[in-house]
Design a protein around this motif. Structure first.
Motif, PDB file in Angstrom:
ATOM      1  N   ILE A 210       0.867  -1.185   0.000  1.00  0.00           N
ATOM      2  CA  ILE A 210       0.000   0.000   0.000  1.00  0.00           C
ATOM      3  C   ILE A 210       0.899   1.229   0.000  1.00  0.00           C
ATOM      4  O   ILE A 210       1.678   1.436   0.934  1.00  0.00           O
ATOM      5  N   ALA A 252       2.823  -1.756   4.099  1.00  0.00           N
ATOM      6  CA  ALA A 252       2.507  -0.363   3.757  1.00  0.00           C
ATOM      7  C   ALA A 252       3.784   0.457   3.856  1.00  0.00           C
ATOM      8  O   ALA A 252       4.596   0.249   4.763  1.00  0.00           O
ATOM      9  N   TYR A 275      -8.357   4.936   2.520  1.00  0.00           N
ATOM     10  CA  TYR A 275      -7.988   3.701   1.837  1.00  0.00           C
ATOM     11  C   TYR A 275      -8.726   3.566   0.508  1.00  0.00           C
ATOM     12  O   TYR A 275      -8.137   3.173  -0.510  1.00  0.00           O
ATOM     13  N   PHE A 297      -4.916  -2.465   6.749  1.00  0.00           N
ATOM     14  CA  PHE A 297      -4.433  -1.094   6.878  1.00  0.00           C
ATOM     15  C   PHE A 297      -4.772  -0.519   8.253  1.00  0.00           C
ATOM     16  O   PHE A 297      -3.968   0.216   8.849  1.00  0.00           O
TER      17      PHE A 297
END
Length: 524
Positions: A210, A252, A275, A297
């Motif tokens: 991410i 991430a 997100y 996340f």
């Protein structure tokens, strides 16, 4: 022409000027405006000759002298000849930077053409790649250059930028592709461009990162050499935050975590909105399915915030480690509240003006901050055990459980349902019906260990424990001022010579049944 308002010279001029001729040519001032091609204005000021009007001669009054005093500089400097008045042109340019929309409207079509120009091959049409190979077809959306590259060049150029977005030109338009689709592999544990002798691919050759630009599916290899580090540590060294410690499949970037951390404070954006904005940047058409990593996340962001709090408090430099963190140590202290050794002068205890060093604290409750009973500490443990603003949970719940049979003392004030109806307040399906806080009354900052959950209204059990937990960090104060929304609130304190002494060890020994009217009333 001399300045009529100038300061007279200390050394007078002895030159005598002639009189003004009656037939002297007069001049008139003309102003002209012009609009330039770049949008600016021009103002031109000119003095042009004009015919003199007919003036009949008149005799001067007898008391007025027509002679010129040679020593009066102001007098003779005011008389000048027509030759002194030459045509003058003054140009003033007005910049239109204060109205840029008007300038942009003239170039709007140029802007649009450039945007459409970049949607195609642009200047790179029919040009060879930098390596001289013909017909390059790949362009990076995140690199500064808009050139087209061949397959080999685009892979070599992104050895240090593996998360850039790539597009391929075919069928007369750009198609979305990826470095993974082109055969690029991210190698951890080595410098960019170096290969590992024993690479170990991620599970099922499937790894998700991410990032700020989008959500990437990449091919990632861990280092499996002789002195290899754990997989999660290899990710951290590459500034990738792993979702799990064992066999991570999602990570991430530090950049996206920093960005959301800042946006959550400044713009109040939620994790859900943030997100799904990244998912839209990945594919805004809905044609390609995006892997849902929203819950991952959330977990990563929760751990990231906790690590930043520990880092800001200096806990990473303690030889005893993170577990040696004391209660309330991660909280940000109010800089204006009295703190000995920080903002109090030496020998402040013996000062006759103790009111200067008094603490002013406010107590209040928010019943809108409810929390549903959807999990447990075993499945979702807390990350800070009383290290921040909330009280230590285990001791708090133990104290409430030991005194759960205590009958709530009724308030004698009118319309205080928060106290009188505490035992009857609906709490089915809720782990907390509200939150009680202790704040600095003057600067609105939460006190360390001054926040706690409520189970049924504003019960004295909860209030006593939370208040004393917060005041335990101020044992040096001889004057404490508490404010609350009703006055018949009794706090149990050890009063000795107008000084309050608090200790964490005595918090669990508070006897709620010992309330009497003779107890010290601290609420004002």
């Amino acid at each position: 022409m001399s300045n009529l308002r100038g300061r007279p010279s200390k050394r007078p001029k002895l030159i005598q000027h002639g009189g003004h001729s009656a037939s002297a040519e007069l001049h008139t001032r003309h102003l002209s405006f012009a609009l330039r091609s770049n949008g600016g204005f021009s103002l031109r000021m000119s003095y042009l000759p004009a015919p003199a009007p007919a003036i009949e001669p008149a005799e001067a009054p007898s008391h007025v002298s027509t002679e010129i005093d040679p020593w009066n500089e102001m007098e003779h400097s005011a008389i000048f000849s027509p030759e002194d008045l030459q045509p003058v042109a003054l140009i003033l340019t007005i910049n239109l930077q204060d109205d840029p929309i008007l300038l942009w409207l003239n170039e709007r079509e140029t802007y649009l053409n450039e945007l459409l120009y970049l949607e195609g091959q642009g200047k790179n049409d029919h040009e060879a790649c930098s390596c001289r190979k013909p017909s390059p077809s790949f362009r990076c959306q995140d690199c500064f250059s808009t050139e087209l590259f061949c397959h080999e060049c685009v892979l070599s150029l992104h050895a240090s930028a593996p998360l850039h977005r790539i597009k391929e030109w075919k069928d007369s338009f750009f198609h979305t592709t990826s470095l993974k689709h082109l055969g690029f592999r991210i190698q951890l544990g080595h410098k960019p461009g170096e290969s590992c002798r024993r690479p170990r691919p991620a599970y099922d050759n499937d790894f998700i990162i991410i990032d700020v630009h989008s959500i990437h599916e990449v091919s990632l290899d861990f280092c499996n050499c002789k002195h290899e580090a754990p997989h999660f540590k290899q990710l951290l060294c590459a500034r990738l935050f792993p979702a799990t410690v064992t066999d991570p499949r999602t990570a991430a970037t530090f950049s996206v975590l920093d960005l959301f951390h800042l946006l959550s404070f400044e713009s109040k954006v939620s994790a859900y909105e943030f997100y799904h904005s990244l998912a839209r940047r990945t594919d805004n058409t809905g044609i390609r399915p995006i892997r849902d990593q929203y819950s991952v996340f959330l977990r990563i962001m929760r751990e990231w915030r906790n690590l930043n709090a520990l880092k800001c408090a200096g806990r990473g430099h303690d030889p005893a480690g993170v577990d040696a963190t004391q209660e309330g140590e991660l909280a940000v202290l109010c800089p204006a509240c009295p703190h000995p050794g920080i903002n109090l002068p030496p020998n402040w205890e013996t000062s006759d003006r103790q009111w200067l060093y008094a603490g002013f604290f406010a107590i209040d409750t928010n019943f809108r901050l409810k929390r549903r009973l959807v999990s447990s500490d075993a499945k979702d443990p807390g990350l800070t055990h009383g290290w921040g603003y909330f009280v230590e949970e285990h001791q708090y719940k133990t104290y409430l459980a030991e005194n759960s049979g205590t009958v709530q003392e009724k308030s004698t004030c009118i319309s205080h349902n928060a106290v009188n109806m505490a035992d009857t307040k609906a709490s089915k399906g809720l782990a907390a019906t509200g939150v009680r806080t202790i704040d600095c009354a003057r600067h609105d900052m939460k006190l360390p260990n001054g926040v706690g959950d409520l189970q049924k209204g504003e019960k004295y059990l909860n209030m006593d424990y939370i208040v004393f937990s917060a005041l335990a960090r101020f044992p040096h104060l001889t004057n404490v001022n508490l404010s609350y929304d009703f006055i018949d609130l009794h706090l149990i304190a050890d009063v000795t010579s107008a000084s309050f002494s608090f200790a964490y060890a005595s918090l669990t020994q508070i006897d709620p049944s010992s309330r009497k009217e003779s107890e010290q009333i601290l609420t004002v």
